[in-house]
Scaffold this active site. Sequence first.
Site, PDB file in Angstrom:
ATOM      1  N   ARG A   1       0.815  -1.209   0.000  1.00 48.94           N
ATOM      2  CA  ARG A   1       0.000   0.000   0.000  1.00 48.94           C
ATOM      3  C   ARG A   1       0.856   1.269   0.000  1.00 48.94           C
ATOM      4  O   ARG A   1       0.344   2.365   0.118  1.00 48.94           O
ATOM      5  CB  ARG A   1      -0.923   0.028   1.244  1.00 48.94           C
TER       6      ARG A   1
ATOM      7  N   ASP B   1      -3.409  -6.403   1.039  1.00 55.71           N
ATOM      8  CA  ASP B   1      -4.277  -7.568   1.190  1.00 55.71           C
ATOM      9  C   ASP B   1      -5.634  -7.349   0.539  1.00 55.71           C
ATOM     10  O   ASP B   1      -6.194  -6.262   0.592  1.00 55.71           O
ATOM     11  CB  ASP B   1      -4.436  -7.867   2.680  1.00 55.71           C
TER      12      ASP B   1
ATOM     13  N   VAL C   1     -14.875  -2.544   9.235  1.00 56.44           N
ATOM     14  CA  VAL C   1     -13.841  -1.712   8.587  1.00 56.44           C
ATOM     15  C   VAL C   1     -13.610  -2.125   7.133  1.00 56.44           C
ATOM     16  O   VAL C   1     -13.580  -1.274   6.244  1.00 56.44           O
ATOM     17  CB  VAL C   1     -12.529  -1.733   9.401  1.00 56.44           C
TER      18      VAL C   1
HETATM   19  C1  UD1 Z   1      -4.307   0.207   7.387  1.00 52.78           C
HETATM   20  C2  UD1 Z   1      -3.490  -1.015   7.758  1.00 52.78           C
HETATM   21  C3  UD1 Z   1      -4.383  -2.239   7.890  1.00 52.78           C
HETATM   22  C4  UD1 Z   1      -5.513  -1.949   8.858  1.00 52.78           C
HETATM   23  C5  UD1 Z   1      -6.255  -0.688   8.460  1.00 52.78           C
HETATM   24  C6  UD1 Z   1      -7.317  -0.284   9.474  1.00 52.78           C
HETATM   25  C7  UD1 Z   1      -1.359  -0.562   6.737  1.00 52.78           C
HETATM   26  C8  UD1 Z   1      -0.359  -0.939   5.700  1.00 52.78           C
HETATM   27  N1  UD1 Z   1      -2.497  -1.260   6.734  1.00 52.78           N
HETATM   28  O1  UD1 Z   1      -4.838  -0.053   6.084  1.00 52.78           O
HETATM   29  O2  UD1 Z   1      -3.594  -3.329   8.382  1.00 52.78           O
HETATM   30  O3  UD1 Z   1      -6.408  -3.040   8.852  1.00 52.78           O
HETATM   31  O4  UD1 Z   1      -5.337   0.411   8.340  1.00 52.78           O
HETATM   32  O5  UD1 Z   1      -6.788  -0.122  10.751  1.00 52.78           O
HETATM   33  O6  UD1 Z   1      -1.131   0.296   7.566  1.00 52.78           O
HETATM   34  N2  UD1 Z   1     -11.108   3.840   2.366  1.00 52.78           N
HETATM   35  C9  UD1 Z   1     -11.743   4.401   1.285  1.00 52.78           C
HETATM   36  N3  UD1 Z   1     -11.038   5.284   0.490  1.00 52.78           N
HETATM   37  C10 UD1 Z   1      -9.732   5.610   0.745  1.00 52.78           C
HETATM   38  C11 UD1 Z   1      -9.084   5.021   1.868  1.00 52.78           C
HETATM   39  C12 UD1 Z   1      -9.805   4.145   2.668  1.00 52.78           C
HETATM   40  O7  UD1 Z   1     -12.926   4.136   1.035  1.00 52.78           O
HETATM   41  O8  UD1 Z   1      -9.145   6.385  -0.002  1.00 52.78           O
HETATM   42  C13 UD1 Z   1     -11.854   2.865   3.218  1.00 52.78           C
HETATM   43  C14 UD1 Z   1     -11.294   1.441   3.082  1.00 52.78           C
HETATM   44  O9  UD1 Z   1     -11.816   0.799   1.928  1.00 52.78           O
HETATM   45  C15 UD1 Z   1     -11.747   0.815   4.376  1.00 52.78           C
HETATM   46  C16 UD1 Z   1     -11.646   1.976   5.366  1.00 52.78           C
HETATM   47  O10 UD1 Z   1     -11.628   3.168   4.588  1.00 52.78           O
HETATM   48  O11 UD1 Z   1     -13.095   0.406   4.284  1.00 52.78           O
HETATM   49  C17 UD1 Z   1     -10.426   1.941   6.251  1.00 52.78           C
HETATM   50  O12 UD1 Z   1      -9.269   1.830   5.455  1.00 52.78           O
HETATM   51  P1  UD1 Z   1      -7.876   2.460   5.928  1.00 52.78           P
HETATM   52  O13 UD1 Z   1      -7.991   2.881   7.345  1.00 52.78           O
HETATM   53  O14 UD1 Z   1      -7.459   3.467   4.924  1.00 52.78           O
HETATM   54  O15 UD1 Z   1      -6.911   1.201   5.844  1.00 52.78           O
HETATM   55  P2  UD1 Z   1      -5.453   1.159   5.238  1.00 52.78           P
HETATM   56  O16 UD1 Z   1      -4.718   2.401   5.564  1.00 52.78           O
HETATM   57  O17 UD1 Z   1      -5.523   0.689   3.832  1.00 52.78           O
END
Ligand code: UD1
Length: 432
Positions: free
Chosen positions: A93, A117, A327
């Site tokens: 990511r 993932d 989430v």
């Molecule tokens: C990070 C962690 C992951 C953890 C997650 C939540 C890393 C590498 N991974 O993932 O292990 O499970 O935080 O604690 O640090 N979303 C959108 N648009 C965006 C960004 C996010 O819709 O631009 C949504 C995602 O689809 C999801 C939610 O927001 O449903 C949370 O995602 P996010 O907190 O961004 O997770 P990551 O940063 O990808």
Amino acid sequence: MAEAWLIQPSGPLVGDVRVHGSKNAVTKHMVAAIMGQGPSTITNVPEVGDVEITAEILRAVGAGVERSAGAVEVTPPEEAKAEVPLSFSGLNRIPVLLLGPLLHLTGEAFVPRVGGDRIGGRPVDFHVKALRALGAEVEVTDDGIRARCRRLRGAIIELPYPSVGATESALLSASLAQGKTVVRNAATEPEVLELALFLQRMGARIELAPDRRVVIEGVPKLRGARTRLAGDRIEAFSYLVAGLATRGTVRVIGCAQDRLVTAITTLLRMGAQVSIDEHGIAAFAPDGLHAAAVQTDVHPGFITDWQPPLMVLFTQAEGMSVLHETVFEERFVYVPALQAMGGEIELFATCLGGPACRFHDTSYLHSAVVRGPSKLQGTEVEVPDVRAGFSSVIAAATASGPTLLHGVRHLERGYHRPAEQLRSLGLTLQEK
Ligand code: UD1
């Protein structure tokens, strides 16, 4: 690197495990470091695949990355390249987090599609919107994201959901922007805070305001800094559960109690005993475990990455448990494998075990009801993602008969020397 692991039933897992800095913090620190005016050193670095992938990405844009025992030194590029090569597409990511830093270093940036993932759609629209708010011209193509901007300018960024990655993107992009940025509805996960503290050491002006607001006053330059990462709370919980599920006891060393507070309380509710002192945290369940209802959530709730190991623990607890994933919409991808091993699990699209979540009106199977205890049988499993991979290991360790786990590279991307650690707890594990 092994492709598969053969795991044999080996009785209770017992012993100590030392956890290192968290996978979800280290790579972001490495990205931040390329914005310094001198080298940065990060210590307590885990030996996980994601660090090497990130090191390669940073080298590709011109940074120097040196790894030595438990440490990473990042030297910012003398002349940064604006493009992360397409060959890094889909590996983790991190590329999307480089947009802001590369814009600061070169005025333009291209990053390929991000991977990570497969636990949901995982769009990057919040990141893109944040950069546009900061004044960048951003174009999203099939290959990746291209951005241009001579100097980012502070702005108000309102996140639709407190995304960890998008908050980190905003922190990285706003630290060197001109003027003040306010991120509303920001994520407050400990790993996000850790990144903010590292940026502060580098000279950034970051204020954590109440109500999920983060205020960043842009500065003209950042310096190199040094930090020691805090212990990985996801790895810590995974090992505590590995001990409990096999009726053994694992003591985790190196992860602070405050990073595990919700996890510990969940285990206590299920009837586990938890001993905490200056040496570590140990969990055991001499009288067995009973069912619970748990919902995953943003911090300080029960983190979604603790959900797959907890699911396995539910299969070993007495009664009907409920797990509501709020989430990631597709984080139950590993459940069919657990069902095939004999886990009595039913999935539902409705919100069970907590108030309605964002996936309420969708057909995503994001609630699970688990009846335990079940006698799991070993089988052949394809690991779909890092956390699910470890939960398959726990399931295999409780099962009768051998389990062949394919795709263990996922696991090695996020856990520090997992085969060695698991063997030291008494697991019979053969790398194939
Ligand atoms: C990070 C962690 C992951 C953890 C997650 C939540 C890393 C590498 N991974 O993932 O292990 O499970 O935080 O604690 O640090 N979303 C959108 N648009 C965006 C960004 C996010 O819709 O631009 C949504 C995602 O689809 C999801 C939610 O927001 O449903 C949370 O995602 P996010 O907190 O961004 O997770 P990551 O940063 O990808």
